[in-house]
Design an enzyme around this catalytic site. Sequence first.
Site, PDB file in Angstrom:
ATOM      1  N   ALA A  53       0.801  -1.236   0.000  1.00 18.68           N
ATOM      2  CA  ALA A  53       0.000   0.000   0.000  1.00 18.68           C
ATOM      3  C   ALA A  53       0.837   1.290   0.000  1.00 18.68           C
ATOM      4  O   ALA A  53       0.645   2.157  -0.869  1.00 18.68           O
ATOM      5  CB  ALA A  53      -0.972  -0.050   1.170  1.00 18.68           C
ATOM      6  N   ASP A 240      -4.187  -2.483   3.939  1.00 18.13           N
ATOM      7  CA  ASP A 240      -4.420  -1.738   2.695  1.00 18.13           C
ATOM      8  C   ASP A 240      -5.492  -0.677   2.857  1.00 18.13           C
ATOM      9  O   ASP A 240      -5.501   0.324   2.129  1.00 18.13           O
ATOM     10  CB  ASP A 240      -4.777  -2.703   1.567  1.00 18.13           C
ATOM     11  CG  ASP A 240      -3.548  -3.513   1.204  1.00 18.13           C
ATOM     12  OD1 ASP A 240      -3.278  -4.524   1.878  1.00 18.13           O
ATOM     13  OD2 ASP A 240      -2.812  -3.088   0.293  1.00 18.13           O
TER      14      ASP A 240
END
Length: 350
Positions: A53, A240
């Site tokens: 991420a 994420d």
Amino acid sequence: MTTLQQIPESLQWNGETLNILDQTKLPLEIVYIEATSLQDVREAIVKLQVRGAPAIGLAAAYGLYLGVRDIETDKIEEFREQSRRFADELISARPTAVNLAWAVEKLLQLSSDAQSVAEAKFIIMEEAIKLHLADEATCKEIGENALTLLHDGAAVLTHCNAGSIATSRYGTALAPLHLAKEKGWEISAFATETRPVFQGARLTSWELKQSGIPVTLLTDNMVGYLLQNKKVDAIIVGADRITANGDTANKIGTLQLAILANYYQIPFYVAAPLSTIDISIETGKEIVIEQRDRSEVTNIGDLQIAPDGIDVLNPAFDVTPNELITAIITENGIVTSNYRETFLRWGNEE
Ligand code: MRU
């Protein structure tokens, strides 16, 4: 002494182009792709050549600059409309990890007061570099906070790769391991292989081995056995997208780890920067889960392992409900309950 010297940087900005460590080639080859355009960066994100991420957020920030750099108009309104289209193009590359949208929206917002196209372009470039530099310090703070939950001799299970190469340096879930090693602790790790694309086998086991941290690799279906039979002091994963109530989307397979951790009463920690927290979403039910190509499941690399035409499920992430999470570890501190309240307070302090 840092243990990270043996690990190549995920991204290198040279002022003109972005060199992206091709994570699909690891651990066999260390190769950089030279991205000269927004499309090059977007393609690298879609193909998981850059992944994790925070790293895709940073890559997208440079990608936005590479896009706007070539806008030819000198009319600021036209420039803004085109920049918006570029931002949306980048955001659509991977929908679940919020850091991507967070980074490009931040650059658009910071450049929104610019009086000229040249000024807006300069702000976008400068802020992309600042995000990149700040990420290392953020990861180190996450690691230091996480370290307070561990001890010399601890064994940690992790999933996917939330390491140095998933960020600018140190990583999130792996940051405490790198820092523990720097302190001279005897820390060790278990890494799940992380089907379907093996971030654990290819990336985490390699990253930790490079750093001299003892690591044992296991397939995803061995976690029950591991927790039943071996000493695991904590599970630490990255994230994420974390919603206001603490529900957390992370690599597919995280949820089953959290359920097993709960059964065996092992602390289950999520380590992530504030940029992964999306307070605009109340619960994990609202998170869009990226569905990836069937070939990731039917094939291992070029080798087909399933019958032709078989139906396939390939969600890239799952959502762990907050009640299965012992704590969320950020650069600001550790949160164990009342997530919404703390996240809102931190948001207002920014
Ligand atoms: O599909 P990927 O490889 O980008 O998924 C990565 C993960 O799920 C990581 O655990 C997450 O992004 C945290 S990265 C610090």
